[in-house]
Write an enzyme that holds these catalytic residues in place. Structure first.
Site, PDB file in Angstrom:
ATOM      1  N   GLU A 166      -9.610  44.504  19.068  1.00 55.91           N
ATOM      2  CA  GLU A 166      -9.665  45.893  18.996  1.00 55.91           C
ATOM      3  C   GLU A 166     -10.638  46.453  18.097  1.00 55.91           C
ATOM      4  OE1 GLU A 166      -5.717  47.023  17.912  1.00 55.91           O
ATOM      5  OE2 GLU A 166      -4.713  45.968  19.373  1.00 55.91           O
ATOM      6  N   ASN A 207     -11.013  40.905  22.234  1.00 61.66           N
ATOM      7  CA  ASN A 207      -9.870  41.311  22.952  1.00 61.66           C
ATOM      8  C   ASN A 207      -9.425  42.939  22.546  1.00 61.66           C
ATOM      9  OD1 ASN A 207      -7.136  40.567  24.192  1.00 61.66           O
ATOM     10  ND2 ASN A 207      -6.099  40.972  22.400  1.00 61.66           N
ATOM     11  N   HIS A 243      -1.040  46.676  27.874  1.00 63.88           N
ATOM     12  CA  HIS A 243       0.027  47.209  27.502  1.00 63.88           C
ATOM     13  C   HIS A 243       0.158  48.502  28.313  1.00 63.88           C
ATOM     14  CE1 HIS A 243       0.873  44.616  24.221  1.00 63.88           C
ATOM     15  NE2 HIS A 243      -0.309  44.831  23.632  1.00 63.88           N
ATOM     16  N   GLU A 271      -1.924  40.377  26.722  1.00 65.34           N
ATOM     17  CA  GLU A 271      -0.793  40.947  26.085  1.00 65.34           C
ATOM     18  C   GLU A 271      -0.104  41.878  27.079  1.00 65.34           C
ATOM     19  OE1 GLU A 271      -1.549  42.793  22.301  1.00 65.34           O
ATOM     20  OE2 GLU A 271      -3.052  41.264  21.843  1.00 65.34           O
ATOM     21  N   ASP A 273       2.695  43.978  29.194  1.00 64.82           N
ATOM     22  CA  ASP A 273       4.082  44.440  29.457  1.00 64.82           C
ATOM     23  C   ASP A 273       3.923  45.875  30.032  1.00 64.82           C
ATOM     24  OD1 ASP A 273       3.410  46.204  27.161  1.00 64.82           O
ATOM     25  OD2 ASP A 273       3.952  44.698  26.016  1.00 64.82           O
TER      26      ASP A 273
END
Length: 466
Positions: A166, A207, A243, A271, A273
Site C-alpha cells: 500500500e 501490493n 476488497h 486479498e 472479498d
C-alpha cells in the site's frame, strides 16, 4: 476459459445457501455434502498452473472445522497478521516468530505455498518504528535489516513476498509514510533489493488496494513499477487486493491486469472479498456470486495472472463487520462453514462443473391474525423449516388496500401488495426443524383469506385461516 454463471442456477443456489444444512465439521463431511464441489479449488486452479490461496487467520488454526477446509481447498496461504513488523518485532531487537512459524509449518504440512505478508507497510508498525527518533540514514538501515532478517529466516520456504504494501494515495502519488519522510522515494527500491539478496528464489511483489480497474491509483502503480523496472530493481509481480463492494467489480479489471502483465510482471489477486449491506438475501448472494466469478475469470483470462487469494473463507472469521458496521457476508463460505453461491461461481470460473440445481427445503407456515378491530389488525407469522437457516427472507401478498404500519422481530418492507420480511440481525440463524417468527400491524381490519408465504423462494404449506 471463464464460464459465466447462469442467473437461474445462481438464484437457486442463493436460496439454498440460506437454507443450507450445518455440519461439514471435517473434510470427510465436506466431501459427502453435495453442496461442496470436488475436486477442491486448489486442484481446479492447478489445472491452469495457478494457485488458489487463503488469507489465513492464525488463531483459527485451533478450530478443526476451519483447518479441515483451510488445509484441503487452498494451495497457498497468506498470514493475515503474523508476519507484519508489529507482530514479529514489537520492541526493538526482540523478535517473535511464533505466529509466523506456525502458519509456515501448517502450510508445509499440507503441501501449500506461503505468500509472505508484509515486509514494509505504513500500518501495524511497532511504535519504535512508526514514532522513532532516527538519525540521518538510520531508518534506511533499520528497514533493510528488517527485510534481510525476515526474508532470510524463511529463505526457500516462501514462494512470494509482499515486499512493499500500500505505497500509494488514491490519486496515484506516493503515500506519506515514515519511510517516505525519512528515506525518500528510494525506500521501495531499497526494500526490494534487500529482499532479493536475502532470498534470490522468492518472487517479489508490490501490493495495494483500489487498483483493480484502470484509474488514477492504478495508473500511479503502473508508472511506479515501470520506473522500478527501468532502474533494474528486482520486481516480479503486482498484487491487487480486491476488497470489493457488491456489484462494483471494475469492468476494466481484466484489461488492467493485462497491462501490468505486458510489462513482463506476474499479477495476482491477493486479498479478495466482496462485502454487502446486511442482511444477506438471495438477490445479494446471486450478485456476489457473479462478482466472484468475474474476478476469478479475469485472472484466468490473463496468462501471467498466477492466482487468486481470498481474504478469509468463512463469514465467521472476517475483518469486514468490525471495520464496516452494517456490512459483511463477504466470503464464499457462510458463518456455518457452508459454501455459498460465490463458492460455486469460483468453481465454475476455474473450469469446474456448474453446481447442480439444489432441491428446495420444505417449510410449513402458520399465518394468524391474532387481533382485529375496525381500523387495523395484528398478525403473527411462524414458519417451521426442515433445513438450517443462516438468514431468511419471507414473502407474501396482502389484499389491495391492506398496508403494514409497523412490525417486530423482522426488517419488513411493502411494495404494492407484496410484503418482504427479512431476519433481524439477531434472529437469522434457525436450526433444522426450528421455527422463525415475526409479527406486524396493518391499518385495516378487513377479513381476508390467509396468504401463502414463501421462505427463501420456497412456497410453504399449511397456511392457517384468518
Amino acid at each position: 476459459m471463464f464460464h459465466r454463471v447462469r442467473g437461474a442456477a445462481v438464484a437457486a443456489l442463493a436460496a439454498a445457501a440460506l437454507l443450507a444444512p450445518t455440519g461439514a465439521a471435517n473434510a470427510a463431511d465436506a466431501a459427502e455434502d453435495p453442496g461442496v464441489a470436488a475436486p477442491p479449488l486448489r486442484d481446479l486452479a492447478a489445472e491452469s498452473g495457478r494457485f488458489f490461496g487463503l488469507g489465513i487467520s492464525g488463531p483459527m488454526l485451533d478450530q478443526p472445522r476451519y483447518t479441515a477446509i483451510a488445509s484441503t481447498e487452498f494451495s497457498s496461504v497468506t498470514p493475515g497478521n503474523e508476519m507484519k513488523w508489529g507482530s514479529v518485532e514489537p520492541t526493538r531487537g526482540n523478535l517473535d516468530w511464533t505466529g509466523a512459524d506456525r502458519i509456515v509449518d501448517f502450510a508445509e504440512e499440507h503441501d501449500q505455498e506461503v505468500h509472505g505478508h508484509t515486509l514494509v507497510w505504513h500500518s501495524q508498525l511497532p511504535n519504535w518504528v512508526a514514532n522513532g527518533d532516527f538519525a540521518d540514514g538510520e531508518l534506511r538501515q533499520v528497514m533493510t535489516d528488517h527485510v534481510t532478517t525476515q526474508v532470510g529466516r524463511y529463505a526457500g520456504r516462501i514462494a512470494r513476498w509482499d515486499v512493499v504494501n500500500e505505497p500509494l494515495n488514491e490519486d496515484g502519488t506516493l503515500r506519506d509514510t515514515v519511510f517516505l519522510r525519512e528515506i525518500g522515494p528510494g525506500y521501495i527500491a531499497d526494500a526490494l533489493r534487500a529482499a532479493r539478496a536475502a532470498d534470490p528464489e522468492a518472487r517479489l511483489y508490490i501490493n495495494d488496494y483500489n487498483t483493480d480497474g484502470v484509474g488514477a491509483k492504478s495508473d500511479g502503480m503502473y508508472e511506479l513499477v515501470r520506473s522500478l523496472l527501468d532502474q533494474g530493481v528486482p520486481l516480479d509481480g503486482v498484487g491487487f487486493q480486491s476488497h470489493l463492494i457488491l456489484g462494483q467489480v471494475p469492468s476494466s479489471m481484466r484489461a488492467n491486469l493485462q497491462r501490468f502483465a505486458d510489462l513482463g510482471l506476474e499479477v495476482a489477486v491477493t486479498e479478495l472479498d466482496v462485502r454487502m449491506q446486511l442482511p444477506a438475501d438471495a438477490a445479494k448472494l446471486e450478485q456476489q456470486a457473479a462478482d466472484y466469478g468475474a474476478v476469478v475469470g479475469a485472472c484466468v483470462a490473463v496468462t501471467r495472472c498466477t492466482g487468486v487469494t481470498i481474504w478469509g473463507f468463512t463469514d465467521a472469521d472476517s475483518w469486514i463487520p468490525p471495520t464496516f458496521p452494517g456490512q459483511g457476508a463477504a466470503l464464499p463460505w457462510d458463518e456455518n462453514y457452508q459454501p455459498k453461491p460465490a463458492y460455486h461461481a469460483i468453481v465454475e470460473a476455474l473450469g469446474g462443473d456448474p453446481a447442480p440445481e439444489p432441491e428446495p427445503g420444505a417449510c410449513v407456515a402458520d399465518y394468524r391474525v391474532t387481533n382485529r378491530w375496525n381500523a387495523g389488525s395484528t398478525v403473527d407469522v411462524r414458519i417451521t423449516t426442515d433445513r438450517a437457516l443462516a438468514g431468511w427472507t419471507v414473502t407474501f401478498d396482502l389484499p389491495v388496500g391492506e398496508s403494514v404500519v409497523s412490525s417486530w422481530n423482522t426488517s419488513l418492507t411493502q411494495n404494492g401488495t407484496t410484503v418482504t420480511a427479512r431476519n433481524a440481525a439477531w434472529n437469522g440463524t434457525v436450526g433444522a426443524g426450528g421455527t422463525l417468527g415475526f409479527g406486524f400491524q396493518t391499518d385495516s381490519g378487513a377479513v381476508y383469506g390467509a396468504p401463502v408465504p414463501a421462505l427463501n423462494g420456497t412456497v410453504c404449506t399449511g397456511a392457517a385461516n384468518t
